[in-house]
Design an enzyme around this catalytic site. Structure first.
Site, PDB file in Angstrom:
ATOM      1  N   SER A   1      27.131  45.135  50.021  1.00  0.00           N
ATOM      2  CA  SER A   1      28.206  45.463  49.086  1.00  0.00           C
ATOM      3  C   SER A   1      28.884  46.787  49.472  1.00  0.00           C
ATOM      4  CB  SER A   1      27.618  45.528  47.670  1.00  0.00           C
ATOM      5  OG  SER A   1      28.620  45.811  46.734  1.00  0.00           O
ATOM      6  N   GLN A   2      28.135  47.866  49.563  1.00  0.00           N
ATOM      7  CA  GLN A   2      28.745  49.156  49.924  1.00  0.00           C
ATOM      8  C   GLN A   2      28.984  49.271  51.424  1.00  0.00           C
ATOM      9  OE1 GLN A   2      29.921  51.729  48.050  1.00  0.00           O
ATOM     10  NE2 GLN A   2      29.473  50.571  46.200  1.00  0.00           N
TER      11      GLN A   2
ATOM     12  N   ASP B   1      17.903  50.480  48.313  1.00  0.00           N
ATOM     13  CA  ASP B   1      17.160  51.717  48.041  1.00  0.00           C
ATOM     14  C   ASP B   1      15.690  51.575  48.402  1.00  0.00           C
ATOM     15  OD1 ASP B   1      19.305  53.333  46.901  1.00  0.00           O
ATOM     16  OD2 ASP B   1      19.310  51.868  45.285  1.00  0.00           O
ATOM     17  N   THR B   2      15.111  50.413  48.088  1.00  0.00           N
ATOM     18  CA  THR B   2      13.672  50.226  48.330  1.00  0.00           C
ATOM     19  C   THR B   2      13.338  50.075  49.820  1.00  0.00           C
ATOM     20  OG1 THR B   2      14.060  47.907  47.812  1.00  0.00           O
ATOM     21  CG2 THR B   2      13.032  49.254  46.088  1.00  0.00           C
ATOM     22  N   ALA B   3      14.344  49.783  50.642  1.00  0.00           N
ATOM     23  CA  ALA B   3      14.094  49.620  52.089  1.00  0.00           C
ATOM     24  C   ALA B   3      14.328  50.932  52.852  1.00  0.00           C
ATOM     25  CB  ALA B   3      15.010  48.533  52.654  1.00  0.00           C
TER      26      ALA B   3
ATOM     27  N   HIS C   1      23.769  56.764  47.308  1.00  0.00           N
ATOM     28  CA  HIS C   1      23.071  56.918  46.025  1.00  0.00           C
ATOM     29  C   HIS C   1      21.883  57.829  46.303  1.00  0.00           C
ATOM     30  CE1 HIS C   1      21.223  56.029  42.202  1.00  0.00           C
ATOM     31  NE2 HIS C   1      20.348  55.149  42.650  1.00  0.00           N
TER      32      HIS C   1
ATOM     33  N   GLU D   1      23.718  52.117  34.784  1.00  0.00           N
ATOM     34  CA  GLU D   1      23.545  50.693  35.125  1.00  0.00           C
ATOM     35  C   GLU D   1      22.508  50.009  34.222  1.00  0.00           C
ATOM     36  OE1 GLU D   1      22.883  51.485  39.225  1.00  0.00           O
ATOM     37  OE2 GLU D   1      20.707  51.426  39.109  1.00  0.00           O
TER      38      GLU D   1
ATOM     39  N   GLU E   1      34.919  34.043  23.706  1.00  0.00           N
ATOM     40  CA  GLU E   1      34.870  35.167  22.769  1.00  0.00           C
ATOM     41  C   GLU E   1      34.039  36.331  23.303  1.00  0.00           C
ATOM     42  OE1 GLU E   1      36.788  35.028  20.012  1.00  0.00           O
ATOM     43  OE2 GLU E   1      36.295  37.152  19.944  1.00  0.00           O
TER      44      GLU E   1
ATOM     45  N   GLU F   1      36.849  37.356  27.178  1.00  0.00           N
ATOM     46  CA  GLU F   1      37.765  38.317  26.538  1.00  0.00           C
ATOM     47  C   GLU F   1      37.283  39.759  26.689  1.00  0.00           C
ATOM     48  OE1 GLU F   1      39.055  37.221  22.587  1.00  0.00           O
ATOM     49  OE2 GLU F   1      40.225  39.073  22.367  1.00  0.00           O
TER      50      GLU F   1
HETATM   51  N1  LIG Z   1      26.122  47.685  45.219  1.00  0.00           N
HETATM   52  C1  LIG Z   1      26.936  48.694  44.892  1.00  0.00           C
HETATM   53  O1  LIG Z   1      28.104  48.500  44.569  1.00  0.00           O
HETATM   54  C2  LIG Z   1      26.457  50.115  44.920  1.00  0.00           C
HETATM   55  C3  LIG Z   1      25.393  50.482  45.703  1.00  0.00           C
HETATM   56  N2  LIG Z   1      25.115  51.807  45.888  1.00  0.00           N
HETATM   57  C4  LIG Z   1      24.037  52.181  46.766  1.00  0.00           C
HETATM   58  O2  LIG Z   1      24.369  51.743  48.087  1.00  0.00           O
HETATM   59  C5  LIG Z   1      23.179  51.417  48.818  1.00  0.00           C
HETATM   60  C6  LIG Z   1      23.283  49.983  49.350  1.00  0.00           C
HETATM   61  O3  LIG Z   1      23.307  49.118  48.236  1.00  0.00           O
HETATM   62  P1  LIG Z   1      24.070  47.706  48.311  1.00  0.00           P
HETATM   63  O4  LIG Z   1      25.363  47.864  49.031  1.00  0.00           O
HETATM   64  O5  LIG Z   1      24.059  47.158  46.922  1.00  0.00           O
HETATM   65  O6  LIG Z   1      23.078  46.868  49.224  1.00  0.00           O
HETATM   66  P2  LIG Z   1      23.143  45.283  49.563  1.00  0.00           P
HETATM   67  O7  LIG Z   1      21.867  44.694  49.076  1.00  0.00           O
HETATM   68  O8  LIG Z   1      24.417  44.699  49.106  1.00  0.00           O
HETATM   69  O9  LIG Z   1      23.169  45.296  51.161  1.00  0.00           O
HETATM   70  C7  LIG Z   1      22.124  45.823  51.886  1.00  0.00           C
HETATM   71  C8  LIG Z   1      22.436  45.729  53.362  1.00  0.00           C
HETATM   72  O10 LIG Z   1      21.372  46.361  54.068  1.00  0.00           O
HETATM   73  C9  LIG Z   1      20.884  45.445  55.029  1.00  0.00           C
HETATM   74  N3  LIG Z   1      19.492  45.707  55.304  1.00  0.00           N
HETATM   75  C10 LIG Z   1      18.390  45.176  54.705  1.00  0.00           C
HETATM   76  N4  LIG Z   1      17.291  45.662  55.291  1.00  0.00           N
HETATM   77  C11 LIG Z   1      17.715  46.501  56.274  1.00  0.00           C
HETATM   78  C12 LIG Z   1      17.044  47.275  57.258  1.00  0.00           C
HETATM   79  N5  LIG Z   1      15.725  47.291  57.342  1.00  0.00           N
HETATM   80  N6  LIG Z   1      17.803  48.019  58.128  1.00  0.00           N
HETATM   81  C13 LIG Z   1      19.157  48.013  58.048  1.00  0.00           C
HETATM   82  N7  LIG Z   1      19.835  47.273  57.152  1.00  0.00           N
HETATM   83  C14 LIG Z   1      19.115  46.540  56.275  1.00  0.00           C
HETATM   84  C15 LIG Z   1      21.152  44.080  54.439  1.00  0.00           C
HETATM   85  O11 LIG Z   1      21.153  43.097  55.476  1.00  0.00           O
HETATM   86  P3  LIG Z   1      20.628  41.586  55.281  1.00  0.00           P
HETATM   87  O12 LIG Z   1      21.890  40.773  55.202  1.00  0.00           O
HETATM   88  O13 LIG Z   1      19.875  41.298  56.505  1.00  0.00           O
HETATM   89  O14 LIG Z   1      19.808  41.565  54.020  1.00  0.00           O
HETATM   90  C16 LIG Z   1      22.533  44.304  53.868  1.00  0.00           C
HETATM   91  O15 LIG Z   1      23.514  44.236  54.869  1.00  0.00           O
HETATM   92  C17 LIG Z   1      22.036  51.643  47.838  1.00  0.00           C
HETATM   93  O16 LIG Z   1      21.604  52.977  48.020  1.00  0.00           O
HETATM   94  C18 LIG Z   1      22.701  51.510  46.471  1.00  0.00           C
HETATM   95  O17 LIG Z   1      22.047  52.174  45.418  1.00  0.00           O
HETATM   96  C19 LIG Z   1      25.868  52.806  45.320  1.00  0.00           C
HETATM   97  C20 LIG Z   1      26.941  52.496  44.535  1.00  0.00           C
HETATM   98  C21 LIG Z   1      27.235  51.131  44.168  1.00  0.00           C
HETATM   99  C1  LIG Z   2      26.635  49.821  38.106  1.00  0.00           C
HETATM  100  C2  LIG Z   2      25.727  49.448  39.239  1.00  0.00           C
HETATM  101  C3  LIG Z   2      25.794  50.399  40.427  1.00  0.00           C
HETATM  102  O1  LIG Z   2      25.307  51.677  40.056  1.00  0.00           O
HETATM  103  C4  LIG Z   2      27.242  50.523  40.835  1.00  0.00           C
HETATM  104  C5  LIG Z   2      28.006  49.333  41.272  1.00  0.00           C
HETATM  105  O2  LIG Z   2      27.808  51.587  40.677  1.00  0.00           O
HETATM  106  C6  LIG Z   2      24.895  49.824  41.534  1.00  0.00           C
HETATM  107  O3  LIG Z   2      23.846  50.439  41.820  1.00  0.00           O
HETATM  108  O4  LIG Z   2      25.216  48.766  42.087  1.00  0.00           O
HETATM  109 MG   LIG Z   3      26.695  53.181  40.177  1.00  0.00          MG
HETATM  110 MG   LIG Z   4      23.471  52.274  41.046  1.00  0.00          MG
END
Ligand SMILES: NC(=O)C1=CN([C@@H]2O[C@H](COP(=O)(O)OP(=O)(O)OC[C@H]3O[C@@H](n4cnc5c(N)ncnc54)[C@H](OP(=O)(O)O)[C@@H]3O)[C@@H](O)[C@H]2O)C=CC1
Ligand SMILES: CC[C@](O)(C(C)=O)C(=O)O
Ligand SMILES: [Mg+2]
Ligand SMILES: [Mg+2]
Length: 337
Positions: free
Chosen positions: A28-29, A84-86, A109, A196, A228, A232
């Site tokens: 996502s990010q 985050d957990t990875a 984050h 969140e 509803e 909306e």
């Molecule tokens: N989602 C959001 O909108 C927001 C997220 N954040 C922060 O951004 C960070 C990423 O979150 P998010 O974008 O949701 O993550 P996603 O779960 O959407 O994506 C994670 C990415 O990391 C890859 N990945 C998994 N394991 C590994 C690894 N061992 N080495 C390298 N890449 C790996 C995944 O690949 P694969 O396809 O193989 O799984 C995938 O491309 C977090 O710290 C989160 O808190 C902050 C603001 C908002």
């Molecule tokens: C609201 C969820 C979020 O903090 C974000 C999109 O900002 C996340 O960790 O995905």
């Molecule tokens: Mg957020």
């Molecule tokens: Mg968050």
């Protein structure tokens, strides 16, 4: 307490354009940062493990993909956008061995720094650029010429330039179009987790599902309950987004406004506020972080069970049917925009 808010004119895009940036993760990010940085003239490389399903998506966009270790070795700035957990393991195995004085380690984050799961060496900059919005909309807003606000923080400033570089990065993803607020890893982590859990995802989803259940259990049509309580809500929140709660109240009927003012505080009452305070306490004490890390290490049994229960909730089936009749509503989410 007043905060510093930075806009495009306060940030020098040239700083990040002069660096090679490794984006670790392409979810996502990750896709939003990588594609927008590239469109802003920044040299970007993606770090993903061999076999990652994200590799093909990044390569389809013409991005160069290496392993996390190779990308970290090449880069001046390493942005960690894996789950985050990875991150702790990725850091230990692939990033730490490739850090050297003058490099910068960035996060989207503050979780791993705030809870002490990653402890970078003193000679590297450690900073955060955290968009306040889902990654797919961070990218959509960037391509639409808009931007999602960001929080920017510096944990370690080895070079003396960490904040200016982070602000430059924020400009590269459109953040300073909307405003970048300078904060700390602690404030970002604790407020983000609280938001969140209590409001944006946990609170809002539970409110919608519970409202839907009350109506359907009382015999009203699921389709009516869906429009509803879910459909909306977006239109109501759009008005809040554009002009605050006051603008929403201006647009709705006075009957709705009286119901809002007299009944809203009965729904979100002092017990709910007390529960929100407890949730914040669990975040501040580290209890939530310990629970989430342990849940992940155990294979996420509760996460998977609750996720499946949510997906099976009757509101989802009703929504799928109704959204199918509104072609403009169901915009597919992709990592390509
Ligand atoms: N989602 C959001 O909108 C927001 C997220 N954040 C922060 O951004 C960070 C990423 O979150 P998010 O974008 O949701 O993550 P996603 O779960 O959407 O994506 C994670 C990415 O990391 C890859 N990945 C998994 N394991 C590994 C690894 N061992 N080495 C390298 N890449 C790996 C995944 O690949 P694969 O396809 O193989 O799984 C995938 O491309 C977090 O710290 C989160 O808190 C902050 C603001 C908002
Ligand atoms: C609201 C969820 C979020 O903090 C974000 C999109 O900002 C996340 O960790 O995905
Ligand atoms: Mg957020
Ligand atoms: Mg968050």
């Amino acid at each position: 307490m007043s905060v510093e808010v930075y806009y495009d004119d306060d940030a020098d895009l040239g700083l990040i354009q002069a660096k090679k940036v490794a984006v670790i993760g392409y979810g996502s990010q990750g896709h939003a940062h990588a594609l927008s940085l590239r469109d802003s003239g920044v040299d970007v490389v993606i770090g993903l493990p061999e076999g990652s399903k994200s590799r093909a998506k990044a390569e389809e966009q013409g991005l160069r993909v290496l392993t996390p270790a190779e990308a970290s070795a090449e880069a001046d700035v390493i942005m960690v956008l894996a789950p985050d957990t990875a991150q702790r393991k990725i850091y230990a195995e692939s990033i730490a061995p490739n850090l050297s004085a003058g490099k910068a380690l960035f996060f989207g984050h503050g979780f791993n720094i705030r809870y002490g799961l990653i402890k970078p060496p003193a000679e590297v900059d450690v900073a955060m650029v955290a968009p306040k919005g889902p990654g797919h909309l961070v990218r959509r807003q960037y391509t639409d010429g808009k931007g999602v606000p960001c929080l920017v923080a510096v944990e370690q400033d080895a070079t003396g330039d960490a904040f200016a570089l982070a602000l430059s990065y924020a400009k590269g993803i459109g953040g300073t179009r909307a405003g970048a607020i300078r904060t700390t890893f602690t404030e970002e982590t604790e407020t983000d987790l609280f938001g969140e859990q209590a409001v944006l995802c946990g609170g809002a989803a539970a409110l919608v599902q519970t409202g839907f259940e009350v109506l359907t259990e009382a015999g009203y049509a699921p389709e009516v309950a869906y429009f509803e309580c879910l459909h909306e809500l977006k239109l109501i929140v759009d008005l809040m987004y554009e002009g605050g709660i006051a603008r929403m109240r201006y647009s709705v009927s006075d009957t709705a406004e009286y119901g809002d003012l007299s009944r809203g505080p009965r729904v979100i009452d002092s017990r709910v506020k007390e529960e929100m305070r407890k949730i914040l306490g669990e975040i501040q004490s580290g209890e939530f972080a310990r629970e989430w890390v342990a849940e992940d290490e155990a294979g996420r049994p509760n996460y998977n069970k609750w996720r499946a229960e949510g997906a099976a909730h009757p509101i989802e089936e009703t929504g799928r049917k109704l959204r199918g009749m509104m072609s403009w509503v169901d915009r597919p989410i992709t990592e390509t925009a």
